[in-house]
Design an enzyme around this catalytic site. Structure first.
Site, mmCIF file in Angstrom:
data_model
loop_
_atom_site.group_PDB
_atom_site.id
_atom_site.type_symbol
_atom_site.label_atom_id
_atom_site.label_comp_id
_atom_site.label_asym_id
_atom_site.label_seq_id
_atom_site.Cartn_x
_atom_site.Cartn_y
_atom_site.Cartn_z
ATOM 1 N N HIS A 98 1.062 -1.244 -0.261
ATOM 2 C CA HIS A 98 0.223 0.019 0.512
ATOM 3 C C HIS A 98 0.560 1.423 0.155
ATOM 4 O O HIS A 98 1.898 1.621 0.842
ATOM 5 C CB HIS A 98 -1.326 0.087 1.223
ATOM 6 C CG HIS A 98 -1.381 1.316 1.690
ATOM 7 N ND1 HIS A 98 -2.066 2.049 0.754
ATOM 8 C CD2 HIS A 98 -1.530 1.765 2.299
ATOM 9 C CE1 HIS A 98 -3.099 3.038 0.811
ATOM 10 N NE2 HIS A 98 -2.535 2.918 2.015
ATOM 11 N N HIS A 100 0.644 4.531 1.458
ATOM 12 C CA HIS A 100 -0.009 5.219 1.747
ATOM 13 C C HIS A 100 0.389 6.530 2.476
ATOM 14 O O HIS A 100 1.218 7.630 1.991
ATOM 15 C CB HIS A 100 0.424 5.203 3.815
ATOM 16 C CG HIS A 100 -0.188 5.233 4.334
ATOM 17 N ND1 HIS A 100 -0.704 4.452 5.509
ATOM 18 C CD2 HIS A 100 -0.391 6.688 4.845
ATOM 19 C CE1 HIS A 100 -1.206 5.691 6.576
ATOM 20 N NE2 HIS A 100 -0.798 6.908 5.977
ATOM 21 N N HIS A 143 4.232 0.318 2.735
ATOM 22 C CA HIS A 143 3.975 -1.159 3.376
ATOM 23 C C HIS A 143 3.516 -2.197 3.390
ATOM 24 O O HIS A 143 1.983 -2.499 2.261
ATOM 25 C CB HIS A 143 4.002 -0.190 4.705
ATOM 26 C CG HIS A 143 2.293 0.238 5.136
ATOM 27 N ND1 HIS A 143 1.032 -0.743 5.156
ATOM 28 C CD2 HIS A 143 1.795 0.900 4.852
ATOM 29 C CE1 HIS A 143 0.390 0.230 5.231
ATOM 30 N NE2 HIS A 143 0.494 1.413 5.016
ATOM 31 N N HIS A 145 -0.056 -4.386 3.102
ATOM 32 C CA HIS A 145 -1.458 -4.370 4.254
ATOM 33 C C HIS A 145 -2.010 -5.386 3.672
ATOM 34 O O HIS A 145 -2.785 -6.038 3.076
ATOM 35 C CB HIS A 145 -1.739 -3.606 2.633
ATOM 36 C CG HIS A 145 -2.651 -2.555 3.678
ATOM 37 N ND1 HIS A 145 -3.711 -2.939 4.801
ATOM 38 C CD2 HIS A 145 -2.635 -0.594 3.827
ATOM 39 C CE1 HIS A 145 -4.769 -2.145 4.956
ATOM 40 N NE2 HIS A 145 -3.991 -0.968 5.014
ATOM 41 N N HIS A 428 -6.402 5.368 19.445
ATOM 42 C CA HIS A 428 -6.544 4.810 18.026
ATOM 43 C C HIS A 428 -6.566 5.607 16.279
ATOM 44 O O HIS A 428 -6.767 6.607 16.823
ATOM 45 C CB HIS A 428 -8.017 3.884 18.065
ATOM 46 C CG HIS A 428 -8.102 2.864 18.994
ATOM 47 N ND1 HIS A 428 -7.451 1.797 18.572
ATOM 48 C CD2 HIS A 428 -9.508 3.004 19.932
ATOM 49 C CE1 HIS A 428 -8.033 1.046 19.937
ATOM 50 N NE2 HIS A 428 -8.812 1.592 20.845
ATOM 51 N N HIS A 431 -6.901 5.777 10.063
ATOM 52 C CA HIS A 431 -6.850 6.195 8.652
ATOM 53 C C HIS A 431 -7.908 5.730 7.355
ATOM 54 O O HIS A 431 -9.061 5.181 7.775
ATOM 55 C CB HIS A 431 -5.077 5.275 8.146
ATOM 56 C CG HIS A 431 -4.915 5.437 6.537
ATOM 57 N ND1 HIS A 431 -4.435 7.427 6.201
ATOM 58 C CD2 HIS A 431 -4.233 4.591 5.623
ATOM 59 C CE1 HIS A 431 -4.128 6.364 4.664
ATOM 60 N NE2 HIS A 431 -4.271 5.411 4.335
ATOM 61 N N HIS A 433 -8.645 5.718 3.308
ATOM 62 C CA HIS A 433 -7.518 5.407 2.134
ATOM 63 C C HIS A 433 -8.086 6.001 0.936
ATOM 64 O O HIS A 433 -9.387 6.833 1.158
ATOM 65 C CB HIS A 433 -7.591 3.942 1.372
ATOM 66 C CG HIS A 433 -7.117 2.877 2.103
ATOM 67 N ND1 HIS A 433 -5.855 1.891 1.497
ATOM 68 C CD2 HIS A 433 -6.633 3.486 3.342
ATOM 69 C CE1 HIS A 433 -4.752 1.358 2.979
ATOM 70 N NE2 HIS A 433 -5.676 2.037 3.700
ATOM 71 N N HIS A 483 -9.688 2.379 8.491
ATOM 72 C CA HIS A 483 -9.497 1.635 9.675
ATOM 73 C C HIS A 483 -8.475 1.883 10.867
ATOM 74 O O HIS A 483 -7.945 3.019 10.715
ATOM 75 C CB HIS A 483 -8.491 0.665 9.075
ATOM 76 C CG HIS A 483 -7.330 0.631 8.401
ATOM 77 N ND1 HIS A 483 -6.229 0.217 8.885
ATOM 78 C CD2 HIS A 483 -6.755 1.397 7.392
ATOM 79 C CE1 HIS A 483 -5.314 0.971 8.042
ATOM 80 N NE2 HIS A 483 -5.656 1.212 7.132
ATOM 81 N N CYS A 484 -8.742 1.469 11.281
ATOM 82 C CA CYS A 484 -7.196 1.682 12.848
ATOM 83 C C CYS A 484 -5.773 1.494 11.707
ATOM 84 O O CYS A 484 -5.235 0.393 12.100
ATOM 85 C CB CYS A 484 -7.139 0.785 14.603
ATOM 86 S SG CYS A 484 -6.328 1.352 15.369
ATOM 87 N N HIS A 485 -4.804 2.020 11.950
ATOM 88 C CA HIS A 485 -3.522 1.802 11.968
ATOM 89 C C HIS A 485 -2.039 0.966 13.072
ATOM 90 O O HIS A 485 -1.396 0.747 12.298
ATOM 91 C CB HIS A 485 -2.927 3.044 11.562
ATOM 92 C CG HIS A 485 -1.789 3.324 10.082
ATOM 93 N ND1 HIS A 485 -0.627 2.067 10.049
ATOM 94 C CD2 HIS A 485 -2.159 3.232 8.884
ATOM 95 C CE1 HIS A 485 -0.614 1.921 8.646
ATOM 96 N NE2 HIS A 485 -1.053 2.949 7.593
ATOM 97 N N ILE A 486 -3.387 0.857 14.117
ATOM 98 C CA ILE A 486 -2.613 -0.327 14.382
ATOM 99 C C ILE A 486 -2.913 -1.840 14.128
ATOM 100 O O ILE A 486 -3.585 -2.298 14.648
ATOM 101 C CB ILE A 486 -3.077 -0.418 16.728
ATOM 102 C CG1 ILE A 486 -2.264 1.732 16.770
ATOM 103 C CG2 ILE A 486 -2.146 -0.920 17.511
ATOM 104 C CD1 ILE A 486 -2.783 1.057 18.077
ATOM 105 N N HIS A 489 -4.628 -3.690 16.015
ATOM 106 C CA HIS A 489 -6.134 -3.742 15.771
ATOM 107 C C HIS A 489 -6.819 -4.209 14.787
ATOM 108 O O HIS A 489 -7.844 -4.636 14.836
ATOM 109 C CB HIS A 489 -6.513 -2.285 16.412
ATOM 110 C CG HIS A 489 -5.788 -2.327 17.760
ATOM 111 N ND1 HIS A 489 -5.967 -0.723 18.604
ATOM 112 C CD2 HIS A 489 -5.200 -2.948 18.704
ATOM 113 C CE1 HIS A 489 -5.346 -0.860 19.775
ATOM 114 N NE2 HIS A 489 -5.355 -2.419 20.195
ATOM 115 N N PHE A 494 -11.345 -3.970 13.539
ATOM 116 C CA PHE A 494 -11.218 -1.890 13.492
ATOM 117 C C PHE A 494 -10.923 -2.114 12.605
ATOM 118 O O PHE A 494 -9.643 -1.341 11.595
ATOM 119 C CB PHE A 494 -10.017 -1.601 14.865
ATOM 120 C CG PHE A 494 -10.396 -0.591 14.865
ATOM 121 C CD1 PHE A 494 -11.032 0.506 14.243
ATOM 122 C CD2 PHE A 494 -9.741 -0.493 16.255
ATOM 123 C CE1 PHE A 494 -11.602 1.767 14.792
ATOM 124 C CE2 PHE A 494 -9.570 1.013 16.523
ATOM 125 C CZ PHE A 494 -10.701 2.191 15.657
#
Length: 566
Positions: A98, A100, A143, A145, A428, A431, A433, A483-486, A489, A494
């Site tokens: 991805h 980002h 990164h 995905h 949290h 993000h 896209h 989504h949560c970028h952790i 999670h 998430f």
């Protein structure tokens, strides 16, 4: 977060004593100086590295962490061929990448999200990502995905330079030497950690180097400066989990960019930066020639700067080659998000009142039995990517899988999203896209700002019972992940998909490349061994027994067999 592996560190370190290397063999300092252009190959392969002194097999681009910087000029065309040469079956052997922060307007199929916009790229296969940045310039990153694969190393910086940057008068130097990456690092492979309810990193890496508690005195990254020059530092939080508080001893910083969007210059002496976020700051090298600590304290339990942990070195020309002796002072002008304002075309779209957008969404996040739910639905990746479903004729939310996780939005509408953290976890980083958005209410603050809010692509929803409010325009047809970028999670559900005007997606993006169409049948034919993560559950079970911890079932990745069967 409870550090489930904390009690195991001595055991793991003894078991892997042969993996601990001396300072003289640490990962090279100059890895971040390797730069690729916008038309290049990214070879994804497994290599052993020891960025904090602990040697482990990793999933890397070009054999290094972080991966090479991809550098482009505003307006450049991108053609990045991702070549999958992964061989280590203890980790995932398929991949996706991805880009980002890149809008992918008209190229949704190149967004790189496994099971949303594509199937993963199988072992020994490749896929050419072609896209334009369409007038974008700033600090981005790339990164994996696919599940939690980027936690094993597949992450790197993507910088788009603007020769006509309106803030260029503020700095003298802006090149590969001023990119600063902040990352968490794990001594245990991600497929194993996927089975735990809570995960804590082993170290923080700044530009690919760091130290861990009880580990060797391994090398630290050095950022070199000359007295009298001004540097645009591009700070990228590549973490899978923690956020960092970034500062440089004895130096103030002027923020001029947030997530690829220029801001009015703002003077700070420290800044929190969440997973996925980026800031450009100007550092004026106006202090005596010496060594100064660069600090990135994560929000992990018992985080410390002791022994050079969570640190790097700012070294002036003429200073001795030595570790700093500077002390951290109390922050008096920390970055406060509502103080950031977009420099160009400020103002949120639509009627400047809460709840007066064309589409008003409310999403409440909760956590039950180890899984995250948005409006009572935990995201589970579908076996057929959402984009392929749309191109195959599905148009309504009720037609699209995963059921309850796809929100269909009409085209060219102003969307206002309120997201509330109803779980006892946070903050949290959220993000979206395909867009930047205006943060009309930052978490922890009561006031709204529709006049000149910060515009970015990752924002915090805070801790329990806090909320944020954002706005954007649905001018980019296609399914976009929210989504949560952790990453742990996200793996636990998430996320949702914002499907913008699916009836127009086919026309908007045209026919995807044949290679994209072929990704799914190739991936669907893979055996569990070819998918990877072999024996991850057994290894996790062994660790859990030793730690007295509990395992959790994982939702990610979507495969023909569960990780528990691997």
């Amino acid at each position: 977060m409870m550090p489930i592996l904390g009690v195991l560190l001595p055991l793991l370190h003894l078991a892997h004593a042969a993996s601990i290397i001396s300072q003289s063999h640490s990962y090279p300092l100059n890895s971040r100086s390797i730069t690729l252009g916008p038309q290049t190959d990214l070879v994804i392969a497994n290599n052993f590295i020891a960025p904090d002194g602990f040697n482990r097999s990793s999933t890397l681009v070009g054999g290094m962490f972080p991966g090479p910087i991809i550098a482009a000029q505003k307006g450049d065309q991108f053609a990045i061929n991702v070549v999958n040469q992964l061989t280590d079956d203890s980790m995932f052997q398929s991949t996706s990448v991805h880009w980002h922060g890149i809008f992918q307007n008209g190229t949704n199929y190149a967004d790189g999200v496994a099971f949303v916009t594509q199937c993963p790229i199988a072992q020994n296969d490749s896929f050419l990502y072609t896209f334009e940045a369409q007038n974008q310039a700033g600090t981005y990153w790339y990164h994996s995905h696919y599940s939690t694969q980027y936690c094993d190393g597949l992450r790197g910086a993507l910088i788009i330079y603007d020769p006509e940057d309106p803030l260029s008068y503020l700095y003298d130097v802006d090149d590969e030497t001023t990119v600063i990456t902040l990352a968490d690092w794990y001594h245990t492979a991600a497929p194993v950690l996927n089975h735990f309810r809570t995960v804590t990193d082993d170290s923080t890496l700044i530009n690919g180097l760091g130290r861990y508690r009880g580990g060797p005195n391994s090398e630290l990254a050095v950022v070199n400066v000359e007295y009298g020059k001004r540097y645009r530092l591009r700070i990228i939080a590549m973490s899978c989990d923690p956020y960092f508080v970034f500062s440089i001893d004895n130096h103030n910083l002027t923020v001029i960019e947030a997530d690829g969007v220029l801001t009015e210059p703002l003077l700070v002496d420290s800044l929190p930066i969440l997973a996925g976020q980026r800031y450009s700051v100007v550092l004026n090298a106006n202090q005596p020639a010496d060594n100064y600590w660069i600090r990135a304290l994560p929000n992990t339990v018992n985080a410390t700067f002791s022994g050079g942990q969570n640190s790097a070195i700012l070294r002036y020309h003429g200073a001795p080659v030595a570790e700093p002796t500077t002390n951290q002072t109390q922050s008096t002008i920390p970055l406060i998000e509502p103080n950031l304002h977009a420099l160009i075309n400020p103002g949120a779209p639509g009627i400047p009142e809460y709840g007066k957008a064309d589409i008003n969404l409310m999403m409440v996040v909760n956590k039950t039995n180890g899984f995250f739910y948005i409006n009572d639905v935990a995201f589970q990746p579908p076996s057929v990517p959402v984009l392929l479903q749309i191109l195959s004729g599905a148009q309504e939310a009720t037609d699209l899988l995963p059921d309850g996780s796809v929100y269909v939005l009409e085209p060219n509408k102003v969307v206002e999203l309120t997201m509330i953290n109803g779980a006892n976890f946070g903050p949290h980083p959220i993000h979206l896209h395909g867009h930047t958005f205006d943060v009309v209410q930052s978490t922890g603050y009561d006031s709204f700002n529709y006049v000149n809010p910060v515009r970015r692509d990752v924002v915090s929803i805070g801790v329990e019972n806090q909320q944020m409010v954002i706005r954007w325009i649905t001018d980019n047809s296609g399914p976009w992940f929210l989504h949560c970028h952790i990453d742990w999670h996200l793996k636990d559900g998430f996320a949702v998909v914002m499907a913008e005007s699916p009836s127009e997606t086919q026309k908007h993006i045209g026919r995807p490349p044949t290679a994209w169409i072929n990704l799914c049948p190739i991936f669907d034919s893979l055996t569990p061994t070819q998918i990877g993560g072999v024996n991850s559950y057994q290894e996790a079970e062994n660790i859990a027994i030793a730690a007295g911890d509990n395992l959790t079932t994982t939702l990610f990745p979507n495969t023909n067999s569960t990780l528990e069967d691997s």
